[in-house]
Write an enzyme that holds these catalytic residues in place. Sequence first.
Site, PDB file in Angstrom:
ATOM      1  N   HIS A  90       0.840  -1.194   0.000  1.00  0.00           N
ATOM      2  CA  HIS A  90       0.000   0.000   0.000  1.00  0.00           C
ATOM      3  C   HIS A  90       0.875   1.244   0.000  1.00  0.00           C
ATOM      4  CE1 HIS A  90      -4.187  -1.496   0.695  1.00  0.00           C
ATOM      5  NE2 HIS A  90      -3.487  -2.592   0.900  1.00  0.00           N
ATOM      6  N   TYR A 136      -9.379   5.254   7.497  1.00  0.00           N
ATOM      7  CA  TYR A 136      -9.581   5.622   8.894  1.00  0.00           C
ATOM      8  C   TYR A 136     -10.616   6.748   8.906  1.00  0.00           C
ATOM      9  CZ  TYR A 136      -5.263   3.098  10.041  1.00  0.00           C
ATOM     10  OH  TYR A 136      -4.310   2.132  10.209  1.00  0.00           O
ATOM     11  N   PRO A 155      -4.581  -0.255  18.711  1.00  0.00           N
ATOM     12  CA  PRO A 155      -4.316  -0.657  17.324  1.00  0.00           C
ATOM     13  C   PRO A 155      -4.438   0.462  16.301  1.00  0.00           C
ATOM     14  CG  PRO A 155      -6.480  -1.424  18.017  1.00  0.00           C
ATOM     15  CD  PRO A 155      -5.827  -0.846  19.237  1.00  0.00           C
ATOM     16  N   LYS A 165       0.847  -0.401  15.233  1.00  0.00           N
ATOM     17  CA  LYS A 165       2.219  -0.481  15.718  1.00  0.00           C
ATOM     18  C   LYS A 165       2.527  -1.723  16.555  1.00  0.00           C
ATOM     19  CE  LYS A 165       3.488   3.145  13.663  1.00  0.00           C
ATOM     20  NZ  LYS A 165       4.028   2.849  12.347  1.00  0.00           N
TER      21      LYS A 165
END
Length: 394
Positions: free
Chosen positions: A72, A201, A293, A297
Amino acid sequence: MKTQVVIIGAGPSGLLLGQLLQNAGIGNVILERQSPDYVLERIRAGILEQGTVDLLREAGVAKRMDAEGLVHEGVEFLFDGRRIPVPLKELTGGKTVMVYGQTEVTRDLMEARKEAEGVSFYNVGNVQLFDLKGDSPYVTFEKHGETCRIDCDFIAGCDGFHGVSRQAIPGDILREYERVYPFGWLGLLSDTPPVNHELIYAHHERGFVLCNQRSLTRSRYYLQVPLTDGVEAWSDDRFWSELKRRLPQALADKLVTGHSLEKSIAPLRSFVVEPMQYGNLFLVGDAAHIVPPTGAKGLNLAASDVNYLYRILRKVYFEGRRDLLESYSPMALRRVWKGERFSWFMTNLLHDFAGQNEFDRKMQQADREYYLGSRAGLTTIAENYVGLPFEEVR
């Protein structure tokens, strides 16, 4: 039995460390309290930083990842009905992230260890650590009703938040830092094509949304929910309906729904212990730190710990550099705290908090407008998302 390094925990961090050490000719034994099938059933994250990808390649376990993983070059943010792309590759000088499930990483590492004839003991009990500050550390465990002992030089605690490794460090030595967030993530995994080619997101007045993917035919979606909710209250139909309500109409119309393969609610926590070393014991991954989350990471910080510990141990065994042993904890923690900061930042940026006052809401909105409205802000997000560089061990 005797070996050079005992690794407690056969999750991805323990297996990756074991594989790197095995390839370097450094003897190691892995202990795991669960069965291999149980370890593989744990469905976790799947976004790999550039540094993690490079480390898996160095370990010689990247063939399937490179063939099946999805590279990505960007992610998208949704705020106030606006779609804001973050071109990761462009903003970071060519760095990207790889979508490849943690389960698949673990499977690849298990296969590689089997081929290398590495020694692993699964379904062990009553693991105990001894003489951690002395010259002759050792580990005992029970297998098939018998007590076994392994003498070693060093112990790597890769056994997670609830493992025995951190508990073996005296309480007056460890300092804990923690923040618990007042909401959870309801996740659903389904064999449906992703709603978008890049990860999304999204902030919405009804709660945060993450549109993730595992492959071109398998998707993972998350909704912010109260901690008081139980999974049983969320039927598949209710989940898909709520997801559609939180997405812009154009995306909601494209969403392909289906039967859930797995559904769970995860609480969110930031947690770090210092130091990450006690004598000949080194804490790795979730044994030392937990991140929400939101910043992707968790696995990547574990790989970062593995990177530092592996390179230090190589220099200890091949160059006699025992002076480097004390550098592990401060070196690992510098990167851990940066990862914690980014995960905390992303969590605060994207979620609504119960009881939030108007000043906090205004500051949150100002952060969104700045970080997602300027090239400098987008670059900060991109640099952290693809992963900050590892320090050189020297």
